[in-house]
Design an enzyme around this catalytic site. Structure first.
Site, PDB file in Angstrom:
ATOM      1  N   ARG A 174      -3.839  20.085  22.958  1.00 38.92           N
ATOM      2  CA  ARG A 174      -2.429  20.055  23.334  1.00 38.92           C
ATOM      3  C   ARG A 174      -2.025  18.587  23.409  1.00 38.92           C
ATOM      4  O   ARG A 174      -2.643  17.797  24.122  1.00 38.92           O
ATOM      5  CB  ARG A 174      -2.225  20.718  24.685  1.00 38.92           C
ATOM      6  CG  ARG A 174      -0.775  20.736  25.071  1.00 38.92           C
ATOM      7  CD  ARG A 174      -0.550  21.568  26.291  1.00 38.92           C
ATOM      8  NE  ARG A 174       0.875  21.615  26.534  1.00 38.92           N
ATOM      9  CZ  ARG A 174       1.444  22.319  27.478  1.00 38.92           C
ATOM     10  NH1 ARG A 174       0.707  23.053  28.275  1.00 38.92           N
ATOM     11  NH2 ARG A 174       2.739  22.294  27.641  1.00 38.92           N
TER      12      ARG A 174
ATOM     13  N   ASP B 259       0.443  15.254  21.145  1.00 42.23           N
ATOM     14  CA  ASP B 259       1.446  14.884  20.136  1.00 42.23           C
ATOM     15  C   ASP B 259       1.038  15.284  18.722  1.00 42.23           C
ATOM     16  O   ASP B 259       1.890  15.619  17.905  1.00 42.23           O
ATOM     17  CB  ASP B 259       1.701  13.372  20.184  1.00 42.23           C
ATOM     18  CG  ASP B 259       2.555  12.983  21.387  1.00 42.23           C
ATOM     19  OD1 ASP B 259       2.889  13.895  22.166  1.00 42.23           O
ATOM     20  OD2 ASP B 259       2.886  11.796  21.535  1.00 42.23           O
TER      21      ASP B 259
ATOM     22  N   ASP C 270       0.848  -1.197   0.000  1.00 42.89           N
ATOM     23  CA  ASP C 270       0.000   0.000   0.000  1.00 42.89           C
ATOM     24  C   ASP C 270       0.883   1.246   0.000  1.00 42.89           C
ATOM     25  O   ASP C 270       0.525   2.271  -0.578  1.00 42.89           O
ATOM     26  CB  ASP C 270      -0.929  -0.006   1.216  1.00 42.89           C
ATOM     27  CG  ASP C 270      -2.075  -1.001   1.041  1.00 42.89           C
ATOM     28  OD1 ASP C 270      -2.510  -1.207  -0.109  1.00 42.89           O
ATOM     29  OD2 ASP C 270      -2.511  -1.583   2.047  1.00 42.89           O
ATOM     30  N   GLY C 271       2.048   1.148   0.669  1.00 47.43           N
ATOM     31  CA  GLY C 271       2.994   2.272   0.668  1.00 47.43           C
ATOM     32  C   GLY C 271       3.457   2.619  -0.748  1.00 47.43           C
ATOM     33  O   GLY C 271       3.665   3.789  -1.064  1.00 47.43           O
TER      34      GLY C 271
ATOM     35  N   ASN D  55      -4.241   8.791   2.221  1.00 45.45           N
ATOM     36  CA  ASN D  55      -4.497   8.174   3.536  1.00 45.45           C
ATOM     37  C   ASN D  55      -4.896   9.229   4.562  1.00 45.45           C
ATOM     38  O   ASN D  55      -5.960   9.173   5.128  1.00 45.45           O
ATOM     39  CB  ASN D  55      -3.247   7.466   4.063  1.00 45.45           C
ATOM     40  CG  ASN D  55      -3.231   5.977   3.733  1.00 45.45           C
ATOM     41  OD1 ASN D  55      -4.195   5.449   3.200  1.00 45.45           O
ATOM     42  ND2 ASN D  55      -2.127   5.333   4.042  1.00 45.45           N
ATOM     43  N   GLU D  56      -3.961  10.163   4.806  1.00 47.14           N
ATOM     44  CA  GLU D  56      -4.226  11.142   5.855  1.00 47.14           C
ATOM     45  C   GLU D  56      -3.220  12.280   5.829  1.00 47.14           C
ATOM     46  O   GLU D  56      -2.142  12.183   5.246  1.00 47.14           O
ATOM     47  CB  GLU D  56      -4.206  10.513   7.262  1.00 47.14           C
ATOM     48  CG  GLU D  56      -2.849  10.160   7.842  1.00 47.14           C
ATOM     49  CD  GLU D  56      -2.231   8.925   7.263  1.00 47.14           C
ATOM     50  OE1 GLU D  56      -1.217   9.078   6.538  1.00 47.14           O
ATOM     51  OE2 GLU D  56      -2.713   7.820   7.485  1.00 47.14           O
TER      52      GLU D  56
ATOM     53  N   ALA E 202      -2.450  11.273  21.435  1.00 45.57           N
ATOM     54  CA  ALA E 202      -2.026  11.546  22.813  1.00 45.57           C
ATOM     55  C   ALA E 202      -2.304  12.977  23.273  1.00 45.57           C
ATOM     56  O   ALA E 202      -1.383  13.764  23.516  1.00 45.57           O
ATOM     57  CB  ALA E 202      -0.521  11.232  22.962  1.00 45.57           C
TER      58      ALA E 202
HETATM   59  P1  NAP Z   1       5.339   2.419   6.779  1.00 48.60           P
HETATM   60  O1  NAP Z   1       5.487   2.881   8.200  1.00 48.60           O
HETATM   61  O2  NAP Z   1       6.478   1.747   6.103  1.00 48.60           O
HETATM   62  O3  NAP Z   1       4.066   1.421   6.647  1.00 48.60           O
HETATM   63  C1  NAP Z   1       2.847   1.677   7.184  1.00 48.60           C
HETATM   64  C2  NAP Z   1       1.973   0.410   7.137  1.00 48.60           C
HETATM   65  O4  NAP Z   1       0.635   0.834   6.887  1.00 48.60           O
HETATM   66  C3  NAP Z   1       2.331  -0.599   6.052  1.00 48.60           C
HETATM   67  O5  NAP Z   1       2.164  -1.899   6.561  1.00 48.60           O
HETATM   68  C4  NAP Z   1       1.313  -0.301   4.968  1.00 48.60           C
HETATM   69  O6  NAP Z   1       0.995  -1.422   4.162  1.00 48.60           O
HETATM   70  C5  NAP Z   1       0.100   0.061   5.807  1.00 48.60           C
HETATM   71  N1  NAP Z   1      -0.886   0.882   5.124  1.00 48.60           N
HETATM   72  C6  NAP Z   1      -0.692   1.923   4.268  1.00 48.60           C
HETATM   73  N2  NAP Z   1      -1.872   2.430   3.882  1.00 48.60           N
HETATM   74  C7  NAP Z   1      -2.822   1.672   4.497  1.00 48.60           C
HETATM   75  C8  NAP Z   1      -4.247   1.705   4.505  1.00 48.60           C
HETATM   76  N3  NAP Z   1      -4.919   2.625   3.816  1.00 48.60           N
HETATM   77  N4  NAP Z   1      -4.906   0.806   5.277  1.00 48.60           N
HETATM   78  C9  NAP Z   1      -4.241  -0.100   6.004  1.00 48.60           C
HETATM   79  N5  NAP Z   1      -2.909  -0.199   6.042  1.00 48.60           N
HETATM   80  C10 NAP Z   1      -2.219   0.701   5.303  1.00 48.60           C
HETATM   81  O7  NAP Z   1       4.908   3.710   5.946  1.00 48.60           O
HETATM   82  P2  NAP Z   1       4.505   3.880   4.429  1.00 48.60           P
HETATM   83  O8  NAP Z   1       4.500   2.544   3.734  1.00 48.60           O
HETATM   84  O9  NAP Z   1       5.303   4.986   3.860  1.00 48.60           O
HETATM   85  O10 NAP Z   1       2.997   4.360   4.630  1.00 48.60           O
HETATM   86  C11 NAP Z   1       2.692   5.602   5.186  1.00 48.60           C
HETATM   87  C12 NAP Z   1       1.505   5.366   6.059  1.00 48.60           C
HETATM   88  O11 NAP Z   1       1.926   4.798   7.292  1.00 48.60           O
HETATM   89  C13 NAP Z   1       0.800   6.621   6.469  1.00 48.60           C
HETATM   90  O12 NAP Z   1      -0.098   7.060   5.488  1.00 48.60           O
HETATM   91  C14 NAP Z   1       0.118   6.191   7.762  1.00 48.60           C
HETATM   92  O13 NAP Z   1      -1.223   5.792   7.534  1.00 48.60           O
HETATM   93  C15 NAP Z   1       0.885   4.978   8.207  1.00 48.60           C
HETATM   94  N6  NAP Z   1       1.379   5.210   9.556  1.00 48.60           N
HETATM   95  C16 NAP Z   1       0.822   4.479  10.554  1.00 48.60           C
HETATM   96  C17 NAP Z   1       1.210   4.689  11.864  1.00 48.60           C
HETATM   97  C18 NAP Z   1       0.542   3.875  12.930  1.00 48.60           C
HETATM   98  O14 NAP Z   1      -0.346   3.059  12.589  1.00 48.60           O
HETATM   99  N7  NAP Z   1       0.905   4.073  14.183  1.00 48.60           N
HETATM  100  C19 NAP Z   1       2.160   5.650  12.180  1.00 48.60           C
HETATM  101  C20 NAP Z   1       2.709   6.389  11.146  1.00 48.60           C
HETATM  102  C21 NAP Z   1       2.300   6.175   9.821  1.00 48.60           C
HETATM  103  P3  NAP Z   1       2.026  -2.080   3.122  1.00 48.60           P
HETATM  104  O15 NAP Z   1       2.918  -2.954   3.950  1.00 48.60           O
HETATM  105  O16 NAP Z   1       1.124  -2.840   2.205  1.00 48.60           O
HETATM  106  O17 NAP Z   1       2.759  -0.962   2.431  1.00 48.60           O
END
Ligand code: NAP
Length: 264
Positions: free
Chosen positions: A146, A148, A45-46, A120-121, A183
């Site tokens: 106030r 994170d 998805d990334g 995503n967001e 948070a």
């Molecule tokens: P990453 O930290 O390498 O991976 C984030 C994980 O989220 C991966 O497993 C990815 O799936 C999954 N993902 C991405 N879009 C998704 C969706 N719409 N629904 C469910 N899972 C999803 O970061 P990245 O690959 O660059 O992705 C950035 C995304 O990380 C941001 O958009 C944010 O949503 C997410 N993120 C999550 C957290 C958290 O949950 N605490 C914190 C920071 C960011 P794949 O393995 O298939 O790529």
């Protein structure tokens, strides 16, 4: 059909990209990185997030297809071993086009503004200190935050960061944005609702940092930008959408079940 492939860069994804080019050429598809009709994302998805940001200037005319090299993803309908089937369907079938809402953010600075689109967001965080900001909904003060950070997600992003924060999973046919807290500190001065809120398309939300010079991280999906001159941020559901070409059905709730509920 003009196409471009964006892959994650690992061995399997690169091999699949090579295979895709071979099969596509046999069907008369033309590679075109400048002006594709369809963007094929091979990875996770990334990877699709990266493909979206590379081609989001063409959203009115381009569609996306995801091939997942791990388990099936939220933005990927096809697995690695199904690549030949996908190309055969692209050659013979008319896809169903499915459109998902996006979040638009306008960051206002003293000397101008910038507009971002998130699949995503959009996340706002303080850098080196907690984020202090007022949140306004439809031009009325809603709460003083106030903590994170604040995450404003799309329906299809509701299963990503938003879900880790306890936000609701929203079906992408519901044009909306969801505001979730990271948070938050709650006391007599700073008081937040605590639960995430979902706004319909005709509403808007403004985030106004308390200190004009506060160093902030603006994170749009996977892209992070630091600024210390943000006066306000307006978040809305965009008029633009991302379009997916579906060559077979894969309902959203099945994706949710397979990702979070089915034992592997
Ligand atoms: P990453 O930290 O390498 O991976 C984030 C994980 O989220 C991966 O497993 C990815 O799936 C999954 N993902 C991405 N879009 C998704 C969706 N719409 N629904 C469910 N899972 C999803 O970061 P990245 O690959 O660059 O992705 C950035 C995304 O990380 C941001 O958009 C944010 O949503 C997410 N993120 C999550 C957290 C958290 O949950 N605490 C914190 C920071 C960011 P794949 O393995 O298939 O790529």
């Amino acid at each position: 059909m003009k196409y471009v492939v964006i892959d994650r860069g690992d061995d399997l994804s690169r091999r699949l990209t090579g295979r895709f080019h071979t099969l596509a050429s046999a069907h008369g598809f033309a590679p075109d990185a400048e002006s594709p009709d369809i963007v094929i994302s091979i990875g996770g998805d990334g990877t699709l997030l990266q493909a979206f940001h590379r081609y989001n200037h063409l959203l009115d005319r381009v569609s996306f297809v995801g091939v997942h090299t791990g388990h099936l993803g939220f933005y990927a309908d096809w697995q690695a071993h199904e690549l030949d089937d996908l190309v055969a369907k692209m050659a013979s079938d008319k896809p169903q086009y499915v459109r998902y809402p996006l979040v638009e953010v306008v960051a206002n600075r003293p000397d101008g503004s910038e507009r971002y689109l998130a699949l995503n967001e959009f996340t706002l965080k303080g850098v080196g200190s907690t984020l202090v900001a007022s949140i306004h909904i439809n031009d009325e003060l809603f709460e003083m935050f106030r903590g994170d950070g604040i995450v404003v997600s799309t329906p299809s992003g509701s299963t990503a960061y938003n879900k880790s924060l306890g936000g609701a999973v929203i079906h992408p046919s519901i044009e909306s944005l969801q505001i979730a807290e990271i948070a938050s500190i709650n006391n007599r001065v700073y008081r937040t609702l605590g639960s995430s809120v979902v706004l319909p398309k005709h509403h808007h939300c403004d985030i106004i940092p308390e200190k004009e010079s506060q160093r902030l991280a603006l994170v749009v999906d996977h892209i992070s930008i630091e600024r210390s001159d943000i006066r306000s941020l307006r978040c809305t559901v965009s008029d633009k959408k991302i379009c997916f070409a579906r060559y077979r059905p894969f309902p959203f709730w099945r994706r949710v079940r397979e990702a979070f509920l089915t034992e592997s």
